[in-house]
Design a protein around this motif. Structure first.
Motif, PDB file in Angstrom:
ATOM      1  N   UNK A 151       0.855  -1.184   0.000  1.00 26.68           N
ATOM      2  CA  UNK A 151       0.000   0.000   0.000  1.00 26.68           C
ATOM      3  C   UNK A 151       0.892   1.236   0.000  1.00 26.68           C
ATOM      4  N   UNK A 152       0.483   2.255  -0.744  1.00 25.14           N
ATOM      5  CA  UNK A 152       1.237   3.506  -0.844  1.00 25.14           C
ATOM      6  C   UNK A 152       0.364   4.656  -0.373  1.00 25.14           C
ATOM      7  N   UNK A 153       0.952   5.578   0.375  1.00 21.44           N
ATOM      8  CA  UNK A 153       0.244   6.781   0.807  1.00 21.44           C
ATOM      9  C   UNK A 153       1.222   7.948   0.792  1.00 21.44           C
ATOM     10  N   UNK A 154       0.711   9.137   0.470  1.00 24.11           N
ATOM     11  CA  UNK A 154       1.622  10.274   0.419  1.00 24.11           C
ATOM     12  C   UNK A 154       0.932  11.602   0.211  1.00 24.11           C
ATOM     13  N   UNK A 155       1.764  12.628   0.049  1.00 27.98           N
ATOM     14  CA  UNK A 155       1.319  13.998  -0.167  1.00 27.98           C
ATOM     15  C   UNK A 155       2.014  14.576  -1.385  1.00 27.98           C
ATOM     16  N   UNK A 156       1.340  15.494  -2.066  1.00 23.21           N
ATOM     17  CA  UNK A 156       1.937  16.183  -3.202  1.00 23.21           C
ATOM     18  C   UNK A 156       1.576  17.650  -3.183  1.00 23.21           C
ATOM     19  N   UNK A 157       2.353  18.441  -3.916  1.00 22.58           N
ATOM     20  CA  UNK A 157       2.099  19.881  -4.016  1.00 22.58           C
ATOM     21  C   UNK A 157       2.378  20.323  -5.444  1.00 22.58           C
ATOM     22  N   UNK A 158       1.378  20.917  -6.096  1.00 14.51           N
ATOM     23  CA  UNK A 158       1.526  21.412  -7.462  1.00 14.51           C
ATOM     24  C   UNK A 158       2.156  22.800  -7.446  1.00 14.51           C
ATOM     25  N   UNK A 159       3.438  22.867  -7.811  1.00 12.02           N
ATOM     26  CA  UNK A 159       4.117  24.160  -7.878  1.00 12.02           C
ATOM     27  C   UNK A 159       3.570  24.972  -9.043  1.00 12.02           C
ATOM     28  N   UNK A 160       3.381  24.303 -10.180  1.00  9.53           N
ATOM     29  CA  UNK A 160       2.702  24.887 -11.337  1.00  9.53           C
ATOM     30  C   UNK A 160       1.618  23.907 -11.771  1.00  9.53           C
ATOM     31  N   UNK A 161       0.951  24.207 -12.859  1.00  7.13           N
ATOM     32  CA  UNK A 161      -0.104  23.328 -13.365  1.00  7.13           C
ATOM     33  C   UNK A 161       0.453  21.969 -13.763  1.00  7.13           C
ATOM     34  N   UNK A 162       1.714  21.938 -14.210  1.00  8.98           N
ATOM     35  CA  UNK A 162       2.300  20.709 -14.728  1.00  8.98           C
ATOM     36  C   UNK A 162       3.408  20.116 -13.858  1.00  8.98           C
ATOM     37  N   UNK A 163       3.902  20.872 -12.905  1.00  5.99           N
ATOM     38  CA  UNK A 163       5.105  20.466 -12.166  1.00  5.99           C
ATOM     39  C   UNK A 163       4.826  20.484 -10.669  1.00  5.99           C
ATOM     40  N   UNK A 164       5.303  19.432  -9.975  1.00  3.87           N
ATOM     41  CA  UNK A 164       5.078  19.387  -8.537  1.00  3.87           C
ATOM     42  C   UNK A 164       6.075  18.517  -7.807  1.00  3.87           C
ATOM     43  N   UNK A 165       5.962  18.506  -6.484  1.00  2.57           N
ATOM     44  CA  UNK A 165       6.815  17.695  -5.622  1.00  2.57           C
ATOM     45  C   UNK A 165       5.933  16.721  -4.847  1.00  2.57           C
ATOM     46  N   UNK A 166       6.523  15.598  -4.425  1.00  5.43           N
ATOM     47  CA  UNK A 166       5.744  14.585  -3.735  1.00  5.43           C
ATOM     48  C   UNK A 166       6.598  13.868  -2.698  1.00  5.43           C
ATOM     49  N   UNK A 167       5.920  13.268  -1.734  1.00  5.67           N
ATOM     50  CA  UNK A 167       6.564  12.423  -0.736  1.00  5.67           C
ATOM     51  C   UNK A 167       5.609  11.271  -0.435  1.00  5.67           C
ATOM     52  N   UNK A 168       6.147  10.040  -0.469  1.00  2.00           N
ATOM     53  CA  UNK A 168       5.311   8.861  -0.273  1.00  2.00           C
ATOM     54  C   UNK A 168       5.973   7.861   0.671  1.00  2.00           C
ATOM     55  N   UNK A 169       5.128   7.002   1.240  1.00  2.00           N
ATOM     56  CA  UNK A 169       5.596   5.849   1.998  1.00  2.00           C
ATOM     57  C   UNK A 169       4.920   4.609   1.416  1.00  2.00           C
ATOM     58  N   UNK A 170       5.726   3.577   1.134  1.00  2.00           N
ATOM     59  CA  UNK A 170       5.172   2.310   0.662  1.00  2.00           C
ATOM     60  C   UNK A 170       5.498   1.217   1.664  1.00  2.00           C
ATOM     61  N   UNK A 171       4.493   0.449   2.051  1.00  2.00           N
ATOM     62  CA  UNK A 171       4.683  -0.684   2.973  1.00  2.00           C
ATOM     63  C   UNK A 171       4.282  -1.969   2.261  1.00  2.00           C
ATOM     64  N   UNK A 172       5.242  -2.877   2.123  1.00  2.00           N
ATOM     65  CA  UNK A 172       4.952  -4.161   1.516  1.00  2.00           C
ATOM     66  C   UNK A 172       4.356  -5.136   2.515  1.00  2.00           C
ATOM     67  N   UNK A 173       3.557  -6.082   2.017  1.00  2.00           N
ATOM     68  CA  UNK A 173       2.925  -7.078   2.871  1.00  2.00           C
ATOM     69  C   UNK A 173       3.536  -8.473   2.706  1.00  2.00           C
TER      70      UNK A 173
END
Length: 200
Positions: A151-173
């Motif tokens: 499962x993956x969960x995270x946050x993102x931020x659109x700096x422009x309409x096409x470009x952004x930054x993200x941070x995620x955490x993935x936990x395998x089962x």
């Protein structure tokens, strides 16, 4: 029950009156990965390494990268479904006082499919979804399984309409390594994404 039906109806109505758009893009960044759980040594292991008075084995963070292709299907102003194909280099570094494994890096690379649900709040977005990955390369060990479901969960931020930054955490089962205990993938990702405008 009436409230639930009202919310479902409102959601469907919002999708019906919204203009569905498809936007392809790419994402790339850094992986900080390790395996879950420290190793617990049993009696037989202590017999095998009698000079290790207090044996231990920890899985420390390994730094690598990921890169992928995304297809953002914007179904409403506040929601998008985003299928992804990602190449992700994961693994862990070993910290131990037994044998000659201290400092050794265990590497495993995956080609994965992710189905991300993105919820938008102005320029911010929250995303969550399942991931299915297949081993395509490995070094210094053989993974317990050739696939990983997580499962993956995270946050993102659109700096422009096409470009952004993200941070995620993935936990395998699914266990990726096991000796006395099962160890699964844990990955923190931080990076950038860029989407391309399609001509109408």
């Amino acid at each position: 029950m009436k409230k639930i039906l009202f919310l479902i109806t409102a959601f469907i109505s919002a999708l019906s009156f919204s203009q569905v758009t498809f936007t392809p893009g790419i994402r790339a960044g850094a992986n900080f990965s390790h395996f879950s759980n420290s190793e617990e040594f049993n009696y037989y292991y202590l017999e095998e390494f009698p000079n290790a008075a207090e044996p231990y084995l920890d899985y420390k963070t390994k730094t690598d990268f990921y890169i992928g292709f995304i297809g953002n299907i914007r179904l409403a102003k506040f929601y998008a479904l985003q299928p992804e194909i990602n190449y992700s280099r994961q693994g862990a570094k070993i910290s131990t006082n037994v044998n000659n494994w201290d400092g050794k890096t265990l590497s495993v690379s995956y080609l994965g499919l992710q189905l991300i649900n993105k919820f938008y709040f102005n320029q911010f977005n929250v995303h969550v979804g399942p991931t299915l990955e297949f081993v395509v390369d490995k070094k210094n060990f053989d993974p317990e399984n050739e696939i990983d479901l997580g499962i993956t969960a995270g946050l993102g931020y659109d700096i422009t309409k096409n470009f952004g930054i993200e941070a995620r955490v993935k936990k395998g089962f699914i266990p990726v390594d096991s000796y006395n205990r099962n160890h699964s993938n844990v990955v923190f990702q931080t990076g950038l994404y860029y989407t391309f405008n399609l001509k109408k």
